[in-house]
Write an enzyme that holds these catalytic residues in place. Structure first.
Site, PDB file in Angstrom:
ATOM      1  N   ASP A 120       0.863  -1.196   0.000  1.00  0.00           N
ATOM      2  CA  ASP A 120       0.000   0.000   0.000  1.00  0.00           C
ATOM      3  C   ASP A 120       0.891   1.235   0.000  1.00  0.00           C
ATOM      4  OD1 ASP A 120      -3.220   0.477   1.001  1.00  0.00           O
ATOM      5  OD2 ASP A 120      -1.855   2.192   1.023  1.00  0.00           O
ATOM      6  N   SER A 125     -10.458  10.061   7.849  1.00  0.00           N
ATOM      7  CA  SER A 125     -11.653   9.581   7.134  1.00  0.00           C
ATOM      8  C   SER A 125     -11.583   8.084   6.823  1.00  0.00           C
ATOM      9  CB  SER A 125     -11.832  10.357   5.822  1.00  0.00           C
ATOM     10  OG  SER A 125     -10.720  10.125   4.980  1.00  0.00           O
ATOM     11  N   ASN A 126     -10.440   7.446   7.076  1.00  0.00           N
ATOM     12  CA  ASN A 126     -10.312   5.991   6.855  1.00  0.00           C
ATOM     13  C   ASN A 126     -10.890   5.187   8.028  1.00  0.00           C
ATOM     14  OD1 ASN A 126      -6.885   6.436   5.687  1.00  0.00           O
ATOM     15  ND2 ASN A 126      -8.768   6.575   4.517  1.00  0.00           N
ATOM     16  N   LEU A 127     -10.931   5.808   9.222  1.00  0.00           N
ATOM     17  CA  LEU A 127     -11.118   5.010  10.438  1.00  0.00           C
ATOM     18  C   LEU A 127     -12.512   4.395  10.569  1.00  0.00           C
ATOM     19  CD1 LEU A 127      -9.137   7.190  13.015  1.00  0.00           C
ATOM     20  CD2 LEU A 127      -8.286   5.482  11.414  1.00  0.00           C
ATOM     21  N   GLN A 128     -13.485   4.971   9.886  1.00  0.00           N
ATOM     22  CA  GLN A 128     -14.861   4.449   9.925  1.00  0.00           C
ATOM     23  C   GLN A 128     -14.926   3.000   9.416  1.00  0.00           C
ATOM     24  OE1 GLN A 128     -15.825   4.408   6.491  1.00  0.00           O
ATOM     25  NE2 GLN A 128     -18.048   4.088   6.474  1.00  0.00           N
ATOM     26  N   CYS A 133     -10.335 -15.251 -16.191  1.00  0.00           N
ATOM     27  CA  CYS A 133      -9.514 -14.232 -15.531  1.00  0.00           C
ATOM     28  C   CYS A 133     -10.371 -12.968 -15.411  1.00  0.00           C
ATOM     29  CB  CYS A 133      -8.215 -13.981 -16.304  1.00  0.00           C
ATOM     30  SG  CYS A 133      -8.359 -12.824 -17.683  1.00  0.00           S
ATOM     31  N   CYS A 192     -15.574   5.394  -3.890  1.00  0.00           N
ATOM     32  CA  CYS A 192     -16.093   5.356  -2.516  1.00  0.00           C
ATOM     33  C   CYS A 192     -16.093   6.745  -1.885  1.00  0.00           C
ATOM     34  CB  CYS A 192     -15.262   4.412  -1.657  1.00  0.00           C
ATOM     35  SG  CYS A 192     -15.519   2.692  -2.077  1.00  0.00           S
ATOM     36  N   CYS A 225     -10.242 -14.041 -24.968  1.00  0.00           N
ATOM     37  CA  CYS A 225      -9.763 -13.036 -23.994  1.00  0.00           C
ATOM     38  C   CYS A 225      -8.316 -12.648 -24.335  1.00  0.00           C
ATOM     39  CB  CYS A 225      -9.841 -13.609 -22.579  1.00  0.00           C
ATOM     40  SG  CYS A 225      -8.999 -12.580 -21.343  1.00  0.00           S
TER      41      CYS A 225
HETATM   42 ZN   LIG Z   1      -9.243 -13.926 -19.482  1.00  0.00          ZN
END
Ligand SMILES: [Zn+2]
Length: 378
Positions: A93, A100-103, A202, A218, A275
């Site tokens: 990360d 605002s992340n803690l919720q 996939c 979000c 694909c």
């Molecule tokens: Zn695929």
């Protein structure tokens, strides 16, 4: 008498006693098969599960799982995988903990606001389970580094919130033959699927060609913590099945869950031979992925936020970086092991040891770049 499961006595408890005897779990002295007595005690409630046993626990101990994203989904996924005893967990990360992340990001508290998420996550997860290893990686997933990021892992678990890094992960997992447990949430809804290279569809068989710029986020639509916990738990269950050698339930299945009416539905998927990523008869090449090493991300209250994400970990000398930040008149609010957060007037920023730099409150990209260059002297 009520047994430890809250069930009415007899069968289940007697069954558990029998299993414990079969497993010959010594609670006093010896250490069977590399587990300490404390580890056995720690994991005792899952070792007695019928599909687990000591053998299952050993499989988890020997496993390495990569969790990409330590936000909402990542918090819950990491907490569960850690306490279940997955031997090595790589946490990827590039963000800083914000209030605002803690919720919904329950790995963190107010005391770590301003710290790099991977640093705060490592501290918390080690408190939770000292018997496993955490590998913090303070980087964004980019098409340029994704293959190195997932290398050597048994399963990749998705805790991301945008499609471009998911496509990069999907392609790298296909190439390296690593199972990818996909999950996504927004508002009160979520979906998940387990993608096994060479066996199942996939990600780009069923959700290709989505453009992040056109998708809701979000920060605009919001997200309910309960859907995050639900989806994260499903992803963990799938991951554990893979590690135990059991068939995952969501292979070639896409699950939709909605808190509104508590509906959970599954639709069948199939590998698409045309694909561009996994098909045997691709009609075209995979869509090029934009390598966003310097991008503008969603800000708050009309404040613009710019993020610089190097492909390579730059291993900065944070002592030098901190000195430079101070010499340019910025106030340091958090000085962590893996990153520093600072501010000066309306401008706020963070620099991570990897070279990731987040600048907030400047007017445009040029000003953000100029500030970063002055702080790092590129
Ligand atoms: Zn695929």
């Amino acid at each position: 008498m009520i047994c430890c499961l809250g069930l009415i006595k007899d069968t289940r408890c007697r069954e558990q006693d029998k299993l414990l005897k079969q497993l010959s779990i010594p609670m006093a002295r010896s250490t069977p098969d590399g587990f300490t007595e404390k580890e056995i005690d720690y994991y005792s409630r899952q070792i007695v599960l019928r599909n687990f046993g000591l053998e299952g626990q050993r499989k988890l101990k020997n496993a390495k799982v990569c969790v990409v994203g330590a936000g909402g989904l990542g918090s819950s996924i990491l907490t569960q995988l850690t306490s279940m005893g997955v031997g090595t967990i790589r946490v990827v990360d590039r963000d800083i903990v914000e209030i605002s992340n803690l919720q919904r990001q329950h790995l963190y508290g107010v005391h770590v606001v301003g710290y790099p998420k991977v640093e705060a996550a490592e501290m918390r997860l080690k408190q939770l389970n000292p018997f496993i290893e955490i590998e913090p990686v303070p980087l964004s997933v980019t098409p340029g580094n994704v293959e190195r990021i997932i290398q050597g892992t048994d399963v990749v678990v998705d805790g991301l919130d945008s499609m471009t890094p998911r496509y990069a992960l999907n392609r790298a997992c296909q190439k390296q033959g690593v199972p990818y447990v996909f999950g996504a949430v927004i508002m009160q809804m979520g979906n998940a699927s387990t993608l096994i290279p060479g066996e199942t569809a996939c990600l780009e068989c069923f959700q290709g060609n989505l453009d992040d710029a056109e998708l809701p986020s979000c920060s605009v639509l919001g997200v309910h913590p309960s859907i995050i916990s639900l989806l994260a738990s499903i992803q963990v269950s799938e991951t554990i099945k893979i590690l135990l050698g059991e068939p995952p339930v969501l292979a070639n299945q896409l699950l939709f869950a909605d808190l509104k009416d508590l509906s959970v539905e599954k639709i069948s998927l199939a590998k698409v031979e045309s694909c561009p990523v996994c098909g045997s008869k691709p009609l075209k090449k995979p869509r090029p992925l934009h390598d966003s090493n310097f991008e503008e991300v969603c800000g708050r209250e009309n404040r613009r936020v710019f993020v610089f994400s190097p492909d390579e970990h730059q291993n900065l000398d944070m002592k030098e970086v901190n000195q430079r930040i101070r010499s340019l008149g910025h106030n340091i609010s958090v000085q962590g092991k893996m990153g520093t957060t600072f501010s000066k007037d309306v401008v706020k920023g963070s620099i991570l040891v990897s070279g990731v730099t987040i600048i907030e409150g400047v007017s445009d990209k040029t000003e953000a770049k100029k500030l970063r260059d002055s702080l790092l002297k590129d």
